[in-house]
Motif scaffolding. Structure first.
Motif, short mmCIF file in Angstrom:
data_model
loop_
_atom_site.label_atom_id
_atom_site.label_comp_id
_atom_site.label_asym_id
_atom_site.label_seq_id
_atom_site.Cartn_x
_atom_site.Cartn_y
_atom_site.Cartn_z
N ALA A 159 0.80 -1.43 -0.10
CA ALA A 159 -0.05 0.09 0.12
C ALA A 159 0.92 1.40 0.05
CB ALA A 159 -1.01 0.13 0.98
N PRO A 160 0.67 2.12 -1.13
CA PRO A 160 0.11 1.81 -1.98
C PRO A 160 0.84 0.25 -3.09
CG PRO A 160 1.41 3.49 -2.91
CD PRO A 160 1.67 3.41 -1.30
N HIS A 161 -0.54 0.01 -3.81
CA HIS A 161 -0.01 -0.81 -5.35
C HIS A 161 0.97 -0.32 -5.94
CE1 HIS A 161 -0.26 -4.29 -7.65
NE2 HIS A 161 -0.89 -3.39 -8.78
N ASN A 192 8.61 -12.54 -0.41
CA ASN A 192 9.08 -14.41 0.12
C ASN A 192 8.28 -14.93 0.91
OD1 ASN A 192 11.80 -14.33 -1.88
ND2 ASN A 192 12.45 -14.05 -0.20
N ILE A 193 7.24 -14.37 1.59
CA ILE A 193 6.26 -15.09 2.69
C ILE A 193 4.99 -15.78 1.98
CG2 ILE A 193 5.64 -15.29 4.65
CD1 ILE A 193 8.87 -15.79 4.52
N HIS A 194 4.25 -14.42 0.99
CA HIS A 194 3.31 -14.17 -0.08
C HIS A 194 3.79 -13.82 -1.78
CE1 HIS A 194 2.64 -12.83 5.07
NE2 HIS A 194 1.93 -13.96 4.78
N ASP A 195 3.11 -15.15 -2.22
CA ASP A 195 3.64 -14.63 -3.21
C ASP A 195 3.08 -14.42 -3.91
OD1 ASP A 195 5.53 -16.97 -3.15
OD2 ASP A 195 4.48 -19.09 -3.71
N TRP A 196 1.84 -13.97 -3.41
CA TRP A 196 0.56 -13.12 -4.54
C TRP A 196 1.40 -11.62 -3.66
CZ3 TRP A 196 -0.49 -15.86 -0.18
CH2 TRP A 196 -1.19 -15.18 1.25
N MET A 197 1.81 -11.28 -3.31
CA MET A 197 1.67 -9.54 -2.48
C MET A 197 2.65 -8.99 -3.82
SD MET A 197 2.11 -9.78 1.86
CE MET A 197 3.01 -8.16 1.20
N LEU A 198 2.43 -7.85 -4.32
CA LEU A 198 2.91 -7.61 -5.31
C LEU A 198 3.18 -6.01 -5.70
CD1 LEU A 198 2.75 -9.42 -9.51
CD2 LEU A 198 4.81 -9.00 -7.86
N GLY A 199 3.92 -5.37 -5.64
CA GLY A 199 4.08 -3.87 -5.35
C GLY A 199 5.13 -3.41 -6.13
N TYR A 200 4.57 -1.67 -7.29
CA TYR A 200 5.72 -1.62 -7.51
C TYR A 200 5.76 0.00 -7.55
CZ TYR A 200 3.62 -4.89 -10.43
OH TYR A 200 3.02 -6.33 -10.74
N VAL A 201 7.74 0.10 -7.67
CA VAL A 201 7.23 1.28 -7.74
C VAL A 201 8.67 1.99 -8.67
CG1 VAL A 201 9.44 2.80 -6.48
CG2 VAL A 201 8.84 0.98 -4.90
N TYR A 202 7.69 3.53 -9.03
CA TYR A 202 8.24 4.37 -10.46
C TYR A 202 8.89 5.18 -10.46
CZ TYR A 202 7.55 6.50 -15.26
OH TYR A 202 8.05 5.86 -16.55
N VAL A 203 10.72 4.79 -10.81
CA VAL A 203 11.53 5.95 -9.91
C VAL A 203 11.86 6.69 -11.45
CG1 VAL A 203 13.60 6.49 -9.76
CG2 VAL A 203 12.29 4.52 -8.91
N HIS A 214 1.74 1.73 -16.05
CA HIS A 214 0.81 0.76 -16.04
C HIS A 214 1.29 -0.16 -15.50
CE1 HIS A 214 -2.54 -1.28 -14.44
NE2 HIS A 214 -2.81 -0.18 -14.09
N PRO A 215 0.98 -1.02 -14.23
CA PRO A 215 1.78 -2.23 -14.01
C PRO A 215 1.44 -3.20 -15.82
CG PRO A 215 1.14 -1.26 -11.96
CD PRO A 215 0.35 -0.42 -13.41
N GLN A 216 0.27 -2.93 -16.06
CA GLN A 216 -0.63 -3.93 -17.00
C GLN A 216 -0.29 -3.24 -18.56
OE1 GLN A 216 -3.80 -4.05 -14.14
NE2 GLN A 216 -4.23 -5.27 -15.90
N VAL A 217 0.95 -2.65 -18.74
CA VAL A 217 0.88 -2.48 -19.81
C VAL A 217 1.50 -3.36 -21.63
CG1 VAL A 217 0.96 0.63 -19.62
CG2 VAL A 217 2.27 -0.46 -19.77
N ALA A 218 1.87 -3.36 -22.24
CA ALA A 218 2.65 -4.38 -22.65
C ALA A 218 4.24 -4.05 -22.38
CB ALA A 218 2.24 -4.45 -24.21
N ASP A 219 4.65 -5.19 -22.03
CA ASP A 219 6.47 -5.33 -21.63
C ASP A 219 6.87 -4.57 -20.30
OD1 ASP A 219 7.21 -7.23 -23.89
OD2 ASP A 219 7.19 -5.94 -25.00
#
Length: 229
Positions: free
Chosen positions: A70-72, A129-140, A171-176
């Protein structure tokens, strides 16, 4: 510039400021939608222009709540120190193999005493490493203006100096996972609203949502180079 000493002088002083663009600023609201016209939250928009950069903080937090980051999506400027507090009552182990920032915070509760410095531009994907579904993104980013869209797909900059700006979208879901060029805008004394569309790929529960970690830095640098041409 000399200080005006009369009403006529004041008028000329203000006119000079306006004609030179000094002191002129306006609001800019961006609406981010997907290819179907639906609001797109967690999209990053950055602006690059000739105006003096704003003053921004080089400190940020990426929390962990309810076994989610949080945030995603978190957008920060290059050189930002990020803390990773754990607000859950269980331990997490944060890590990233992304080229712009490889690091690991071993199992912990609370907040680690030392923040992590994000000193290279790029897209950093976070895991646990404990919860595989946890994904977050940092855009620098090196761009001086940046923000992440809210639940309605909206982003607002309250006071942008007058001038022209190059726009980058991501966005995390754009191509590549490549940043996308968003064209240019011209900011004057009038507030501006504009809609932007991003084509995203649907999430699949059977597939990872990120490409091979080694591709992140190369993809970002390639996108920046192509946009600059």
């Amino acid at each position: 510039m000399a200080r005006p000493t009369s009403l006529t002088g004041l008028f000329l002083f203000v006119a000079c400021l306006l004609s030179s663009g000094l002191g002129v600023a306006a609001g800019f609201q961006a609406e981010i939608v997907d290819q179907d016209g639906k609001p797109l939250p967690n999209a990053v928009l950055t602006l690059q222009g000739d105006a003096p950069p704003p003053i921004f903080s080089l400190k940020a937090d990426m929390d962990q709540r309810d076994k989610q980051y949080a945030p995603h999506v978190l957008a920060v400027h290059t050189g930002t120190q990020i803390r990773f507090p754990n607000s859950d009552n269980i331990r997490h182990q944060v890590y990233s193999f992304s080229a712009p920032k490889r690091f690991e915070l071993r199992l912990y509760e609370g907040t680690p005493s030392d923040p992590v410095l994000f000193d290279k531009p790029g897209i950093v994907v976070l895991g646990c490493n404990i919860h595989d579904w946890m994904l977050g993104y940092v855009y620098v980013t090196d761009d001086p203006w940046f923000a992440v869209s809210d639940k309605k797909g909206l982003i607002r900059f309250d006071k942008l100096p007058a001038g022209r700006y190059h726009i980058t979208l991501w966005h995390p879901q754009v191509a590549d996972m490549l940043p996308q060029p968003g064209g240019e805008i011209g900011v004057s004394a009038t507030d501006l609203k504009q809609r932007f569309s991003l084509s995203i790929q649907p999430l699949s529960p059977d597939e990872p949502t990120a490409p091979a970690p080694s591709a992140f830095g190369d993809a970002f640098n390639k996108a920046v180079s192509e946009t600059a041409k």
